[in-house]
Design an enzyme around this catalytic site. Structure first.
Site, PDB file in Angstrom:
ATOM      1  N   ASP A 179      36.455 -14.569  34.318  1.00 37.76           N
ATOM      2  CA  ASP A 179      36.232 -16.016  34.311  1.00 37.76           C
ATOM      3  C   ASP A 179      36.354 -16.565  32.886  1.00 37.76           C
ATOM      4  OD1 ASP A 179      35.537 -18.504  35.277  1.00 37.76           O
ATOM      5  OD2 ASP A 179      33.604 -17.898  36.103  1.00 37.76           O
ATOM      6  N   ASP A 234      37.177 -24.299  42.179  1.00 37.10           N
ATOM      7  CA  ASP A 234      35.770 -24.226  42.569  1.00 37.10           C
ATOM      8  C   ASP A 234      35.481 -25.145  43.740  1.00 37.10           C
ATOM      9  OD1 ASP A 234      34.906 -22.264  40.933  1.00 37.10           O
ATOM     10  OD2 ASP A 234      34.008 -23.572  39.417  1.00 37.10           O
TER      11      ASP A 234
HETATM   12  C1  DGJ Z   1      33.181 -20.541  37.648  1.00 37.94           C
HETATM   13  C2  DGJ Z   1      33.852 -19.833  38.771  1.00 37.94           C
HETATM   14  O1  DGJ Z   1      34.963 -20.556  39.204  1.00 37.94           O
HETATM   15  C3  DGJ Z   1      32.847 -19.635  39.894  1.00 37.94           C
HETATM   16  O2  DGJ Z   1      33.473 -19.078  41.002  1.00 37.94           O
HETATM   17  C4  DGJ Z   1      31.737 -18.759  39.395  1.00 37.94           C
HETATM   18  O3  DGJ Z   1      32.209 -17.490  39.094  1.00 37.94           O
HETATM   19  C5  DGJ Z   1      31.091 -19.400  38.180  1.00 37.94           C
HETATM   20  N1  DGJ Z   1      32.057 -19.755  37.189  1.00 37.94           N
HETATM   21  C6  DGJ Z   1      30.057 -18.478  37.594  1.00 37.94           C
HETATM   22  O4  DGJ Z   1      29.543 -18.947  36.415  1.00 37.94           O
END
Ligand code: DGJ
Length: 735
Positions: free
Chosen positions: A483, A553
């Site tokens: 990430d 997201d």
């Molecule tokens: C952003 C990601 O897109 C989410 O799926 C998740 O992993 C969060 N970060 C965790 O902080």
């Protein structure tokens, strides 16, 4: 033959090069003995190349070679392959420098050429690849003789794919340094066909929405200066002819194999010609090139289609599946995963994860992914990035115990990292505050309470690598979600001297790539999924390292229709991270049927992102059916040809897309009725991509020929309600 060289094809044209692919030709002319590198043609494949008049070499101000020519107007009018700064072409140029004496003009002129079978790599950067049978490369060696600056224009023609890639290599052969202030990778000068510009804009949780605007005399610029390719702008640009459709119209498209700052753009000039360009953004970019050093630019992937957007899309999909993504998982079904992020956020422990895993394994889910919150003291997003030590208060019994227990259930185990970041509240920051990107004396801007590690430093990269690798070595971890949750600010490095600070953005990207490359070297069977606050770094550069990227997201099935449509206009479905999540949806609060969420996630890698121990029995009961559906259709979805039938973002009522197998014997179309309407009648959809003469049996048992389904259509019976969906599976029986 992919690349042909013609010696003195016309008067005043000393050399002509034609790069051919199956359906396109790209032609470059070297005009006059002076060595101007001119673009001549890119488009539909031709039977001959009698371009003499089209090159305008007899028109004013082109005049005769030598001193008499009005050179300033000449440069401002010529179709350049690689326009440079300060020499009279006042349009957007591709190359600009600053010499030790402070001058900025540069004019690389043609010297010689080289044809290489195959495709050389680009040092430290992701790049497409191919065998000697699949691709040939043309290098035009150009030189600014006064500066002794050597500029190689590199073109690779992938014959079967209808793709030409472009990059440049700049070498300083002088005995003093030079700064590169701007270096784009590709430029196209063309006549205007009343082009419109198609780009992909967005925001967090709303990535890659398709937008089309008229191309005018004002520049249309798509650019990221955020340190990553970004949610907001996307390193893709297409010029399309009016009324472009999936099946008709012309498209010139460029996509950048790079994950940092970029600029792409197009405009109409004073003579109504068009210039289109793409490369690293020159904002805050300044690269010091010492004598003997070279700088290699990232590559641009270009394609031309005279059969609409659909052909362009399928070209990109095939190209990335065949010549960019390297993972052993590329042609494999990915394990159906369940990720605990939307299930628990930071509030979990071993027991909770094992509860989820136990229930998931009973239903056929194949991998548990432990998301953010397992390390340091992290119970919210305020701390611990950089302290990649398992928090044994939460992960009781340690990581290996958890992984072993998950494995005993017959499931794989995956883990989340955010390796590029450092929390101010972390042991790492307390020990090494200078490891964060920062400006000495200025309080750094925090975003999600964190700073970005200075990956231009080798010591920082080495440390970070060891942190991640030692966790992976400690247990049977088969998947990593990598990430990256903030964009860059306060561009400063305690490592780089003042005259190299303009290198930080690019060096950061190179450092990040080197980390991912090392990871895959040590763990070649690791399934890597990239992510950046959802889909903030969904670009071809990242696809070189990971076969899949978390798309957004926003997991709401309806929002995902436009996000996934925009993503799939360039990228294959096999790389689009898509999950079924809980309702009301955590991003937009919408409630949609569990079935629809499954159908929409099926267009990607497929998985779950919810607390399976808490959702309704009705929803749980649907999971085994969805698992079966994934196993039945994933080969087709992953490997097939994608067709866009209707777009909810255009019609505001319904969405429809499909995948047809390469042999055209099987197809799967997904229809989503977003808004119900009293129509008292079903809706016809006109399929695409089928074999007109084959007989397809649809799941209801009816048989139709392909031409009926494509021209007369298929009737979707009236459905009552919003957000309802249907899968339509077609097969040629006994074919
Ligand atoms: C952003 C990601 O897109 C989410 O799926 C998740 O992993 C969060 N970060 C965790 O902080």
């Amino acid at each position: 033959m992919n690349i042909r060289h013609f010696d003195k094809p016309f008067e005043d044209v000393t050399d002509m090069f034609v790069l051919s692919t199956k359906n396109t030709d790209y032609c470059i002319g070297i005009i006059y003995d002076e060595g101007y590198v001119s673009h001549v043609y890119y488009g539909k494949k031709l039977s001959g190349y009698n371009f003499e008049r089209l090159m305008r070499i007899n028109e004013y101000p082109f005049g005769k070679a030598g001193k008499e020519r009005e050179r300033c107007s000449f440069h401002d009018m010529l179709s350049h392959e690689y326009p440079s700064h300060g020499i009279g072409d006042y349009r957007e140029d591709c190359l600009s420098v600053e010499t030790a004496a402070g001058n900025c003009a540069v004019l690389p002129l043609y010297e010689s050429y080289e044809v290489i079978e195959g495709k050389p790599g680009i040092t430290g950067l992701p790049a497409s690849f191919g065998s000697n049978d699949e691709v040939s490369t043309l290098v035009l060696h150009c030189t600014d003789r006064m500066l002794d600056l050597h500029v190689d224009l590199i073109y690779s023609a992938f014959y079967d794919n209808d793709v030409i890639t472009r990059s440049v290599r700049i070498t300083n052969k002088a005995d003093e340094h030079i700064f590169i202030k701007k270096v784009y990778s590709a430029c196209l000068d063309m006549d205007n066909k009343k082009f419109e510009v198609l780009s992909l804009h967005g925001s967090w949780a709303r990535e890659r929405h398709i937008e089309k605007v008229d191309l005018t005399h004002n520049k249309t610029i798509v650019e990221s200066v955020r340190g990553e390719s970004s949610h907001q702008d996307h390193p893709f640009l297409a010029l399309v002819t009016p009324n472009i459709s999936q099946e008709t119209g012309e498209v010139y498209a460029m996509n950048f194999v790079y994950s940092g700052n970029f600029r792409a753009g197009a405009f109409v000039d004073q003579f109504d010609s068009v210039r289109m360009f793409m490369g690293i953004s020159p904002e805050d970019f300044k690269w010091k090139l010492l004598p003997g050093e070279s700088f290699e630019s990232p590559e641009v992937v270009m394609t031309y289609s005279d059969c609409g957007l659909g052909r362009m899309t399928r070209t990109f999909h095939d190209f990335y599946r065949q010549h960019l993504i390297r993972s052993p998982y590329l042609h494999a079904k990915r394990p159906i995963l369940i990720n605990n992020w939307e299930a628990t956020y930071f509030d979990f422990d071993t027991d909770k994860l094992l509860d989820i895993a136990r229930r998931a394994s009973e239903l056929g889910i194949e991998m548990l992914v432990m998301d953010d919150g397992w390390f340091g003291k992290r119970n919210d997003d305020s701390c611990s990035l950089g302290d990649w030590k398992v928090n044994e208060d939460k992960i009781k019994g340690g990581l290996k115990h958890l992984v072993d227990e998950v494995n005993k259930l017959g499931m794989k185990f995956g883990i989340w990292f955010e390796p590029e970041m450092i929390s101010p509240d972390s042991d790492l920051y307390r020990e090494h505050p200078d490891w964060a990107i920062h400006i000495e004396g200025r309080e750094g801007i925090r975003s999600r309470n964190q700073f970005v590690l200075d990956l231009s430093r080798k010591d920082v990269c080495d440390y970070t690598y060891e942190q991640v690798a030692s966790v992976l070595r400690s247990a049977n971890i088969e998947y990593v979600k990598w990430d990256m949750n903030r964009q860059l600010t306060d561009i400063g490095s305690s490592f780089l001297p003042a005259d190299r600070m303009g290198e930080l953005y690019h060096r950061y990207v190179l450092g990040m790539y080197s980390l991912q490359a090392r990871l895959l070297e040590e763990f070649p069977n690791l399934l890597l999924e990239n992510c950046s606050g959802g889909g903030g770094r969904f670009d071809p550069g990242m696809l070189y390292y990971s076969p899949q990227i978390w798309c957004s997201d926003d997991t709401d099935a309806i929002e995902r229709l436009s996000i996934q449509e925009g993503t799939a206009i360039v990228y294959p479905l096999s790389c689009m991270g898509a999950h079924v999540s809980d309702c009301p949806n955590h991003a937009v609060g919408r409630t949609t049927p569990f079935e629809t969420r499954g159908h929409v996630a099926l267009a990607g890698t497929f998985g779950y992102e919810l607390d399976i121990t808490k959702i309704s029995k009705e929803d749980v009961d649907m999971i085994p059916g969805q698992v079966k559906m994934y196993h039945q259709y994933n080969d087709l979805v992953r490997e097939g040809d994608y067709y866009r039938i209707a777009s909810y973002s255009e019609n505001h009522l319904y969405d429809c897309y499909g995948v047809v197998s390469k042999d055209k014997k099987e197809a799967l179309f997904t229809y989503v009725q977003v808004m119900g309407r009293v129509n008292y009648k079903g809706r016809r959809i006109y399929l695409q991509g089928l074999d007109p003469l084959s007989e397809y049996t649809v799941d209801d048992g009816e048989t139709y020929t392909g031409d009926v389904l494509m021209n007369a259509g298929l009737l979707i019976p009236e459905i009552s309600g919003d957000f309802k969906s249907r899968l339509i599976h077609l097969e040629v029986k006994n074919g």
